[in-house]
Scaffold this active site. Structure first.
Site, PDB file in Angstrom:
ATOM      1  N   SER A 170      96.925 -45.006 -68.472  1.00 23.92           N
ATOM      2  CA  SER A 170      97.267 -46.055 -69.423  1.00 23.92           C
ATOM      3  C   SER A 170      98.749 -45.983 -69.765  1.00 23.92           C
ATOM      4  O   SER A 170      99.267 -44.934 -70.151  1.00 23.92           O
ATOM      5  CB  SER A 170      96.428 -45.892 -70.696  1.00 23.92           C
ATOM      6  OG  SER A 170      96.707 -46.923 -71.595  1.00 23.92           O
ATOM      7  N   GLY A 171      99.454 -47.134 -69.625  1.00 24.73           N
ATOM      8  CA  GLY A 171     100.876 -47.184 -69.917  1.00 24.73           C
ATOM      9  C   GLY A 171     101.756 -46.934 -68.723  1.00 24.73           C
ATOM     10  O   GLY A 171     102.985 -46.867 -68.861  1.00 24.73           O
ATOM     11  N   THR A 175      99.503 -53.287 -64.927  1.00 27.93           N
ATOM     12  CA  THR A 175      99.404 -54.733 -65.105  1.00 27.93           C
ATOM     13  C   THR A 175     100.669 -55.433 -64.623  1.00 27.93           C
ATOM     14  O   THR A 175     100.606 -56.489 -63.975  1.00 27.93           O
ATOM     15  CB  THR A 175      99.149 -55.054 -66.586  1.00 27.93           C
ATOM     16  OG1 THR A 175      97.960 -54.373 -67.017  1.00 27.93           O
ATOM     17  CG2 THR A 175      98.972 -56.538 -66.803  1.00 27.93           C
ATOM     18  N   ASN A 221      98.289 -45.959 -75.048  1.00 24.23           N
ATOM     19  CA  ASN A 221      98.817 -47.274 -74.716  1.00 24.23           C
ATOM     20  C   ASN A 221      98.293 -48.269 -75.736  1.00 24.23           C
ATOM     21  O   ASN A 221      97.116 -48.269 -76.073  1.00 24.23           O
ATOM     22  CB  ASN A 221      98.384 -47.681 -73.295  1.00 24.23           C
ATOM     23  CG  ASN A 221      99.036 -48.985 -72.858  1.00 24.23           C
ATOM     24  OD1 ASN A 221      99.933 -49.492 -73.512  1.00 24.23           O
ATOM     25  ND2 ASN A 221      98.580 -49.520 -71.750  1.00 24.23           N
ATOM     26  N   SER A 224      95.875 -51.349 -73.493  1.00 22.85           N
ATOM     27  CA  SER A 224      95.194 -50.752 -72.347  1.00 22.85           C
ATOM     28  C   SER A 224      94.033 -51.644 -71.908  1.00 22.85           C
ATOM     29  O   SER A 224      93.219 -52.081 -72.722  1.00 22.85           O
ATOM     30  CB  SER A 224      94.670 -49.355 -72.701  1.00 22.85           C
ATOM     31  OG  SER A 224      93.931 -48.813 -71.636  1.00 22.85           O
ATOM     32  N   SER A 225      93.954 -51.922 -70.601  1.00 26.39           N
ATOM     33  CA  SER A 225      92.841 -52.707 -70.056  1.00 26.39           C
ATOM     34  C   SER A 225      91.592 -51.842 -70.033  1.00 26.39           C
ATOM     35  O   SER A 225      91.569 -50.786 -69.405  1.00 26.39           O
ATOM     36  CB  SER A 225      93.175 -53.192 -68.642  1.00 26.39           C
ATOM     37  OG  SER A 225      94.305 -54.028 -68.647  1.00 26.39           O
ATOM     38  N   GLY A 449      93.035 -45.228 -64.721  1.00 27.74           N
ATOM     39  CA  GLY A 449      93.059 -43.956 -64.003  1.00 27.74           C
ATOM     40  C   GLY A 449      92.337 -42.868 -64.765  1.00 27.74           C
ATOM     41  O   GLY A 449      91.662 -43.106 -65.777  1.00 27.74           O
ATOM     42  N   GLU A 451      91.397 -40.039 -67.296  1.00 27.61           N
ATOM     43  CA  GLU A 451      91.738 -39.872 -68.706  1.00 27.61           C
ATOM     44  C   GLU A 451      91.229 -38.520 -69.180  1.00 27.61           C
ATOM     45  O   GLU A 451      90.079 -38.154 -68.914  1.00 27.61           O
ATOM     46  CB  GLU A 451      91.138 -40.985 -69.565  1.00 27.61           C
ATOM     47  CG  GLU A 451      91.772 -42.346 -69.337  1.00 27.61           C
ATOM     48  CD  GLU A 451      91.279 -43.385 -70.324  1.00 27.61           C
ATOM     49  OE1 GLU A 451      90.383 -43.058 -71.111  1.00 27.61           O
ATOM     50  OE2 GLU A 451      91.799 -44.522 -70.299  1.00 27.61           O
TER      51      GLU A 451
END
Length: 1415
Positions: A170-171, A175, A221, A224-225, A449, A451
């Site tokens: 995340s981050g 995207t 993030n 985050s998606s 990804g 975590e």
């Protein structure tokens, strides 16, 4: 010996011989991951390395790796071209490129993208896309456009669908990379406008909608998606975009109902709460903090994000993608209904195991949710509180308890949101338009990804399962590409072995024994908990190498995920990197349960809102029952569907890297980047490359680099292949493989060369014309610019010279004026000084003249008188006699002076003795006064005790039955405080039961509310316990202290008694010690026996050493100056309650102290061990004793850790500092006695650790530790004594009790008086004697002190004890086990005003019966 063994041995020999002095190497560093340095010295397998950071380290040969000093300063674009393909080389290459804003790097066919955290518009414009259009892969710098162009060309040429997998944590910028890919594909295959907007525009415009409903803030993030997005861009036969579709996978449905602090729920909820007032009024919404699904986290608003503005932007984007205004209103009506649904709470109903809405607030939210759903309110309530069980031929309605109803509510919220999200995706796809006739497509996958947080729940478990699956797919693809490369180049690749993570996948998803299967099984069982689930895991997977149980947890479990590979060296036996993630199972069951409730389906299908009804179409007859489904199983099925889609395409990979956690540019954190490289599979791709031939050079580069070894190959008589073979033979290398291209490859190369030659000719002519024209223009412009610049430069130079000249003139004038003024001032001052001196000389001259005049006149008068006096004859005998008499008198005066001097000395000595006697008399007088004060205090206490006992006897006689014998009060002295309190409590309870006294029913309810509140941990306010203050306020308000008969005190005592049962939990004991001691102090300040006189007796010194264990209860001698604590004349139950509370305080204090002693005692036993063999041979060599020195650091550090833990517990529970100081004082006294009573060695280091702990420069530490260090005075003086006598030891490092101190050389001159008075004043003769005789001076072969001193001490020991063996027993030091506190000390340490501002519990303030607490 086999080939494998020979290869391993050769590699080991090579690793030892590959470094020499001066080699550049990489070594591991805990802070920077890897550091580079220079080898300064080689000692066998050890290297002494001087790092560029200034450190000098020693490392093993196997842990150091060579550094390529010839690599470009800006790194290489493809890391397979690195000379040394290992972990530090890869990390340094990325860091070097990132420093130059080169954020993209290849690893073979994999693109690594490092997030720059800043805009780089020059990399993504149309001009850049035109450059990459049609370019061969690898010819230009790494870029997402190159990956997109390669996938597009392969799709067009091979007619095979492609997929681009974008992954990262995340981050990391996934995207943004996805947007760049779709932008390029739209550029390559764009087509005409469709309904006003192109397909690519509609795809890009759909992102805000999907982000609003599918993105949320996480720990790392803010956007985050929380779902996987696979965008399919469909192409026609001509390579133009003919349609598109968005496939979503693995939406995190559990986030709708449960979130963790400091994360947020999905953005759409907060946007709707920040909508314009008319929208909020329409949906009956308020502040986001008022909704249960949002206020589980303290994070409501995000910095730099305006939710109201985002709401309007989302509305605009929804309109662009084809969602009408009515559909938008229906969507946000459903979102609002989910928020209201979350605020519905349930309580127990009138029937067994039934539930109903808890209160009016819950009923309001239920009604609002039904209105928004446009369904029947009663039907919605029944669907949540009841369940219809379908049986053969009939159906049974079953009531749900409050917990099951809450689960049903959450299940409804999750299914509604999930179907809403699916509707949005389908709507976007229908708006964009799909091409059913398309045969080829390019898919772009944007998914989260690996975590790993401090707290990992069910969401992280599912996400990491997804990455395990994608990691396996990635490994298989990379392995396949490597094999195809070797096949194309005709290289033997049979030795390459593929490492798979199938075992970890079986652990998680295998049926029936996987973790997900066990989780589903546990969820279906009634009354199952997360601990039940954890026990099943421990039993099932206790022998699985990829599963483990944390040591200090009862319900957590750890999975050793396969997340890449650590490639540290260029060798074939690299092992996969294991990422250990510990999961907390607390919410696993709640987040996994996803009941498909038929009542919900039927209810919402019958909604009057067509939109809501369309979300729940009619189901088949066979499914019209409540069916258990789990989010984990649904997640696994969607994941399998995703992998099937990916398997049907040709994959390409982009790995996104987040360089730092602060999300700022120009910061590259090595450790975090290295972790992401491992988790992203980048190092795994490098590992597979290392299994074969990782370093790849063209023939031209090879010959150009090593041609100096055989100069004749540099001529034109040999081609590059032959020259390369000659160089390898010259170097006597074997086992290499020279890549010789096949005819087909050669033909392609020839055609490429022809095209390049023609292109070069055209470019040459054009560039020549363009360069000539540019040269002429530049010459003309440069001449004009040079003329202007030279003229401007000359003018500036002239102006500078003029300014300089003017400045010099001004400075000279200023300097002249300053010097002139200084000279005038100095001259004036000098004149003044000379005038003063002249005046003084004139006065002296005048005085001298007057003196001379007077002397002249006196001389004149004397001469006149001398002339008038007749001549006198001298008597010589008389003169001699007078002379002798004068000499005798001089001698007599000298003798008198000597006697006077001696007398003065004696007087001074007498004066000193008188002063000493005076001081002693003063001290004796002060001691007498203290004894008088103590006697007066004891007399007052005795009088108050008699008054209390008289009251107690009268109360007992009134309530005692006739046939009940009196208790023997003389036995109280042999009972412990706790047993005394319990016996008194039983007696009082019996008296109350006999009298049938009870409080009023209303008061009984208030008492019950108070007891139910304070039995829990209600915390602290203003540093004081809330429970104690609340109890006192309630008892005072209800006038319980003045009541003759009550059972309130018995119920309170039961609370404290149950707290003492948790003897091993210091945290709970400290909490109740804080409450009980505070309550006792307040009672001591407030209660007074009946008939006691006065509350402020005369002040006097408080010198009692120990009181609490044998306390006399009387009115406090402290003046009360506040409204909270006021004097109350207590009755018998109140006085009895105070006595019982005193016993509990002493018991809790002793339990905490004994628990810490027990923990420290086990460590001290290891510290004080002595090896008998060495102790019995004082002449043992130095190395023999040195071998037995153990690492004492860890033992003493454990003791310090125990002290720190105790200090933290006492601080967190606000225990009065006087108790904390006394606890630490007794613990240090215990350590002092243990060390002095033992034969332990090597304790000096430990004493230094304890002294350091006691003398830390922290006010709060000093406040709690107090003077605990003074309790170690015995062992410290023993250490000091040994330090002053054992200077002859050869083994200074192993000296008992003392290590390496400066000592006195002539030790035999130390007398007994010096030892007793100066060195060891607190040690007894027996203790000093044992210390002197226990150790041996191996330098002089003598004992520590002289024989005379030893004989004198031995004589005193024998005279004192009467027997030889008693010396050993009197040497032992006793420790104090009582509580050294008096109630006066405790009360004086706390100010009554400290209790004034304590806030009562909110639970009681909400009760109307406790409104008096607000005052």
């Amino acid at each position: 010996m086999g080939e494998a063994e020979a290869t391993a041995m050769a590699a080991a020999v090579a690793s030892k011989s590959r470094f020499v002095v001066g080699s550049h190497v990489w070594v591991e560093d805990p802070d920077e991951a890897w550091m580079d340095g220079l080898v300064e010295e080689i000692n066998g397998d050890e290297l002494v390395i001087n790092c560029t950071s200034g450190k000098k380290v020693t490392a093993n040969v196997s842990s150091a790796y060579p550094k390529d000093t010839e690599s470009p300063r800006g790194g290489v674009e493809d890391m397979t071209r690195l000379a040394y393909l290992h972990e530090p080389g890869v990390l340094q290459n990325l860091k070097s490129r990132y420093g130059l804003n080169e954020i993209y790097t290849y690893t073979g066919n994999i693109l690594i993208a490092v997030n720059p955290f800043q805009r780089l518009p020059h990399l993504y414009n149309n001009h850049m896309m035109g450059i990459y259009k049609g370019a061969e892969f690898g010819e230009l710098s790494p870029h997402p456009f190159a990956i997109a162009d390669r996938s597009y060309r392969l799709m067009i040429n091979d007619r095979i669908s492609q997929a681009i997998l974008v992954s990262g944590e995340s981050g990391a910028g996934k995207t943004e990379s996805t947007k760049m890919l779709m932008q390029y594909l739209a550029y390559m295959g764009g087509k005409a406008q469709a309904e006003g907007r192109s397909v690519q525009q509609q795809i890009l415009e759909s992102n805000p909608v999907l982000e609003a409903f599918g993105n949320a803030k996480t720990v790392r993030n803010n956007n985050s998606s929380r779902f996987g997005k696979f965008v399919e861009i469909q192409f026609d036969e001509n390579g133009k975009i003919s349609g598109a579709a968005i496939r979503t996978y693995l939406l995190e449905r559990s986030r709708v109902c449960q979130i963790s602090d400091p994360e947020r729920n999905y953005h759409c909820f907060y946007m709707l709460c920040a909508a314009p007032p008319e929208d909020c009024k329409k949906y009956k919404l308020g502040d986001a903090r008022s909704f249960h699904y949002l206020n589980q986290s303290n994070c409501i608003a995000l910095d730099g994000l305006d939710d109201s503005k985002e709401y309007m932007e989302t509305r605009r984007a929804m309109g662009i993608v084809g969602i009408s205004s009515d559909e938008q209103d229906a969507i946000f009506r459903v979102v609002a209904s989910i928020l209201h649904l979350g605020n519905v709470e349930f309580a127990e109903g009138s029937e067994a195991d039934s539930s109903v809405p808890k209160d009016e607030k819950s009923q309001f939210h239920l009604k609002t949710a039904a209105e928004l759903f446009m369904c029947d309110e009663k039907g919605l309530e029944e669907s949540l509180c009841k369940r219809v069980m379908a049986t053969r031929g009939e159906s049974i309605t079953k009531n749900l308890d409050p917990r099951a109803a809450a689960l049903s509510r959450d299940a409804l919220a999750r299914i509604v949101y999930s179907r809403l999200f699916d509707w949005l995706v389908n709507k976007i796809n229908s708006s964009i338009g799909q091409d059913p006739d398309s045969k080829i497509l390019i898919g772009v996958l944007d998914i989260y990804g690996f975590e790993s947080f401090l707290t990992n729940s069910f969401e992280q478990f599912c996400i990491n399962l997804t990455n395990e699956k994608l990691q396996q797919h990635f490994n298989q693809h990379v392995f396949k590409m490597e094999q195809e490369e070797y096949t194309k180049e005709e290289i033997d690749w049979s030795y390459i072995q593929f490492v798979d993570n199938q075992e970890i996948l079986d652990l998680i998803e295998k049926k029936p024994g996987g973790i997900i299967a066990l989780l589903d099984e546990t969820c279906m069982l009634r009354n199952s908990t997360h601990e039940t689930f954890a026990e099943k895991l421990y039993q099932k997977f206790k022998d699985n190498p990829h599963f483990s149980k944390p040591k200090f947890s009862r319900s957590d479990f750890t999975i050793h995920h396969y997340a890449g590979n650590v490639v540290k060296v260029l060798q074939r036996n690299a092992y996969p990197f294991i990422l250990q993630v510990t999961y907390q199972t607390d919410l696993f069951l709640d987040k996994n349960i996803d009941y498909a409730v038929n009542e919900h389906q039927v209810l919402l299908n019958a909604s009057k809102c067509s939109f809501v009804s369309s979300l729940f179409p009619p189901c088949e007859e066979s499914t019209k029952s409540t069916k258990f489904t789990s989010i984990g199983s649904s997640f696994k099925q969607q994941l399998q569907s995703l992998l099937e889609t990916l398997s049907a395409t040709e994959p390409h990979y982009i790995r996104c890297i987040k360089p730092n956690n602060v999300l700022k540019p120009a910061i590259f954190e090595n450790t975090d980047v290295l972790q992401q490289l491992r988790c992203g599979g980048v190092l795994e791709a490098i590992r597979i490359s290392c299994l074969g031939y990782p370093t790849r050079r063209t023939f031209y580069e090879f010959v150009n680099r090593f041609g100096i070894l055989q100069p004749k190959v540099l001529g034109r008589s040999h081609d590059e292949v032959t020259a390369s073979k000659m160089l390898l033979d010259k170097a006597n290398l074997r086992g290499y493989q020279v890549i010789i291209r096949t005819r087909t490859t050669a033909r392609r190369c020839y055609e490429n060369l022809r095209r390049e030659a023609g292109s070069l000719k055209i470019q040459t002519c054009y560039r020549m014309h363009h360069a000539r024209k540019s040269y002429v223009d530049i010459c003309s412009a440069s001449t004009t610019i040079q003329s202007g610049l030279r003229g401007m430069g000359a003018r500036i130079k002239l102006r500078f010279k003029r300014q300089t000249k003017a400045a010099v003139i001004i400075q000279l004038h200023c300097l002249f004026w300053c010097l002139q003024a200084d000279m005038e001032e100095a001259k004036t001052q000098e004149n003044k000084k000379l005038q003063l001196q002249l005046q003084e000389l004139q006065l002296q001259l005048k005085d001298t003249k007057d003196l001379l005049k007077r002397e002249h006149e006196a001389a004149k008068e004397a001469s006149e008188k001398a002339a008038a006096v007749p001549e006198i004859l001298a008597d010589t005998a008389r003169i001699d006699e007078l002379t002798s008499e004068n000499e005798r008198l001089k001698i007599l005066v000298s003798s008198f002076e000597e006697k006077l001097q001696k007398t003065e000395q004696k007087f001074e000595e007498t004066e000193k003795a008188r002063e000493e006697l005076l001081n002693k008399a003063t001290d004796a007088e002060s001691q007498i006064n203290e004894l008088k004060n103590t006697m007066q205090s004891l007399q007052e206490k005795l009088a108050n005790t008699e008054a209390e006992n008289h009251v107690l006897r009268q109360q007992a006689m009134k309530a005692r039955p006739d046939n009940m014998p009196l208790l023997n009060m003389h036995q109280k002295s042999v009972l412990s405080p706790l047993s005394l309190s319990l016996s008194l409590g039983l007696r009082h309870g019996l008296l109350v039961n006999l009298a049938n006294g009870s409080v009023h029913s209303d008061e009984q309810e208030s008492v019950d509310a108070l007891i139910n509140c304070v039995v829990e941990n209600v915390g602290f306010s203003e540093g004081k316990p809330v429970a104690a203050i609340t109890i006192y306020k309630c008892l005072l308000h209800w006038r319980i202290f003045e009541t003759d008969k009550t059972n309130v005190f018995d119920r309170l005592i039961q609370i404290f008694g149950s707290a003492m049962q948790k003897q091993d939990n210091n945290a709970d004991l400290a909490y109740w010690l804080s409450n009980s001691s505070s309550l006792l102090i307040i009672l001591q300040k407030s209660l007074k026996p009946p008939g006691s006189s006065g509350t402020t007796p005369m002040k006097r010194p408080q010198t009692q050493p120990s009181f609490l264990g044998r306390m006399v209860f009387r009115a406090s001698n402290i003046t009360v100056d506040m409204d909270l604590v006021r004097q109350v004349e207590a009755k018998y139950p109140a006085l009895l309650f105070k006595q019982q509370l005193t016993a509990f305080v002493e018991g809790l204090y002793g339990m905490i102290r004994d628990n810490v002693k027990k923990e420290i005692s086990s460590v001290l036993s290891l510290v004080i061990q002595v090896t008998p063999s060495i102790e019995s041979h004082p002449q043992a060599p130095r190395n023999a004793k040195a071998v037995l020195i153990t690492d004492q650091d860890s033992y003493w550090q454990m003791i310090v850790n125990h002290l720190n833990d105790l200090l933290k517990i006492l601080q967190e529970n606000c225990v009065p500092t006087i108790f904390a100081r006394k606890i630490f004082t007794q613990i240090f006294s215990f350590i002092n006695a243990q060390l002095l009573n033992s034969n332990g060695e090597y304790v000096k280091q430990g004493l230094d650790e304890l002294e350091s702990w006691c003398t830390q420069a922290k006010p709060e530490h000093e406040q709690y530790a107090g003077s605990a260090w003074d309790e170690l005075k015995h062992i410290c003086q023993a250490v000091g004594f040994l330090a002053s006598t054992y200077q002859g030891f050869q083994l200074i490092d192993t000296m008992p009790f003392c290590v390496g101190l400066q000592v006195i050389f002539k030790k035999f001159r130390i007398s007994y008086d010096e030892i007793i008075n100066d060195l060891c004043p607190v040690l007894s003769v027996q203790q000093i004697y044992k210390i002197c005789t226990q150790y041996w001076d191996d330098k002089y072969n003598t004992e520590s002190v002289s024989e005379e001193v030893l004989d004198e001490m031995k004589k005193l020991v024998n005279e004192g004890t009467g027997q030889q063996g008693a010396a050993d027993s009197t040497f032992l030091l006793d420790e104090e086990i009582s509580m050294p506190l008096s109630l006066e000390e405790i009360a004086s340490s706390m100010d009554a005003k400290e209790f004034q501002n304590v806030s009562p519990p909110q639970e009681l303030l909400d009760n109307a019966a406790f409104q008096f607490l607000r005052s």
